[in-house]
Design an enzyme around this catalytic site. Structure first.
Site, mmCIF file in Angstrom:
data_model
loop_
_atom_site.group_PDB
_atom_site.id
_atom_site.type_symbol
_atom_site.label_atom_id
_atom_site.label_comp_id
_atom_site.label_asym_id
_atom_site.label_seq_id
_atom_site.Cartn_x
_atom_site.Cartn_y
_atom_site.Cartn_z
ATOM 1 N N ASP A 8 0.836 -1.002 0.031
ATOM 2 C CA ASP A 8 0.156 0.038 -0.023
ATOM 3 C C ASP A 8 0.810 1.153 0.173
ATOM 4 O OD1 ASP A 8 -2.354 1.415 0.206
ATOM 5 O OD2 ASP A 8 -1.937 1.628 2.508
ATOM 6 N N ASP A 10 -0.113 5.253 0.546
ATOM 7 C CA ASP A 10 -0.567 6.184 1.554
ATOM 8 C C ASP A 10 -0.449 5.615 3.195
ATOM 9 O OD1 ASP A 10 -1.225 8.342 -0.083
ATOM 10 O OD2 ASP A 10 -2.924 7.216 -0.675
ATOM 11 N N GLY A 45 -7.961 3.608 3.025
ATOM 12 C CA GLY A 45 -7.944 2.783 2.038
ATOM 13 C C GLY A 45 -8.843 2.574 1.101
ATOM 14 N N ILE A 46 -9.930 3.553 1.367
ATOM 15 C CA ILE A 46 -11.311 3.411 0.519
ATOM 16 C C ILE A 46 -10.916 4.515 -0.443
ATOM 17 C CG2 ILE A 46 -13.737 3.939 0.828
ATOM 18 C CD1 ILE A 46 -12.549 1.509 2.617
ATOM 19 N N ARG A 48 -11.766 7.023 -3.677
ATOM 20 C CA ARG A 48 -12.253 8.603 -3.617
ATOM 21 C C ARG A 48 -13.804 8.495 -3.538
ATOM 22 N NH1 ARG A 48 -9.853 12.349 -8.236
ATOM 23 N NH2 ARG A 48 -7.978 11.210 -7.388
ATOM 24 N N ASN A 119 -3.388 9.052 -7.425
ATOM 25 C CA ASN A 119 -2.104 9.905 -7.391
ATOM 26 C C ASN A 119 -1.040 9.243 -7.135
ATOM 27 O OD1 ASN A 119 -3.553 12.755 -7.748
ATOM 28 N ND2 ASN A 119 -4.576 12.067 -5.780
#
Ligand code: BG6
Ligand code: MG
Length: 219
Positions: A8, A10, A45-46, A48, A119
């Site tokens: 992952d 972020d 984790g969800i 946008r 992003n």
């Protein structure tokens, strides 16, 4: 036999979860949803549109926003977020993760990124770590976002590895569900309650080393 790692981004590689929170909090306050630590944790984790839906649903106003209104709010959030990450530098990698990537590369493991974020490419470039990864899974290419297993399955596929040969790393409960559902070994980094289903748990990225993972390697 572990041959690869799926990351992952972020909150695992990049110290950017705080910027998602700042930008989503602005939207929550604009629509009138109370911002709580629980909501902040559940948003991790969800994707946008899923995040926006959770904010609207939590405030009991999912019916009041049609697609056009949702898209306007999501665009506003992303514009604010892009502003917050515009000055990212290699120093915004989370502590210890650059060293961990170097350690894995030296040991011959293959690596990919399984981020819900559109992003991700920009951020990985700004941190100066793109060369470590064979691929960044395009979140738009998977049928469903985390907690669905699709994105972590794809992260093993792009490495030409079976899920049992891959370890996934996550800071979100939704992400741990995705890793576990894909049949990979899960490493959680962060909140013990949110990450209670992780196979291996670390409180901080500073603790993430190959030796510490191997010490917890299920036999
Ligand atoms: C995830 C973050 O990595 O990406 C979420 O944990 C974020 O907070 C999601 O909503 C989608 O990101 P983006 O950049 O595509 O809006
Ligand atoms: Mg994350």
């Amino acid at each position: 036999n572990i041959k690869g790692f799926a990351f992952d981004m972020d909150g695992v590689l990049a110290d950017t979860a705080k910027f998602h929170s700042i930008a989503w909090r602005q939207i929550a306050e604009e629509v009138g949803t109370t911002w709580t630590p629980e909501l902040a944790e559940n948003l991790k984790g969800i994707d946008r549109m899923g995040s926006l839906d959770l904010i609207l649903t939590t405030g009991g106003m999912a019916d009041e926003y049609d697609l056009a209104a949702r898209e306007a709010l999501a665009t506003k959030k992303n514009d604010n977020y892009r502003n917050l990450i515009s000055e990212l530098t290699p120093d915004d990698a989370l502590p210890g993760m650059r060293e961990f990537l170097a350690e894995l590369k030296a040991a011959g493991y293959k690596m990919s990124i399984a981020s819900a974020s559109k992003n991700a490419g920009f951020i990985v470039d700004r941190l100066g770590i793109s060369d470590y990864f064979e691929a960044i899974v395009d979140p738009a290419s998977v049928a469903a976002g985390k907690p669905d297993p699709a994105i972590f399955k794809a992260a093993a596929d792009v490495l030409n590895l079976a899920p049992e040969e891959v370890i996934g790393l996550e800071d979100s409960g939704a992400g741990i569900q995705s890793i576990n559902g894909a049949g990979e070994m899960s490493v959680g980094i962060g909140d013990a309650d949110a990450l209670s289903d992780a196979d291996i748990l670390f409180a901080s990225t500073k603790d993430v080393t190959l030796a510490n993972i191997k010490a917890n390697w299920p036999k």
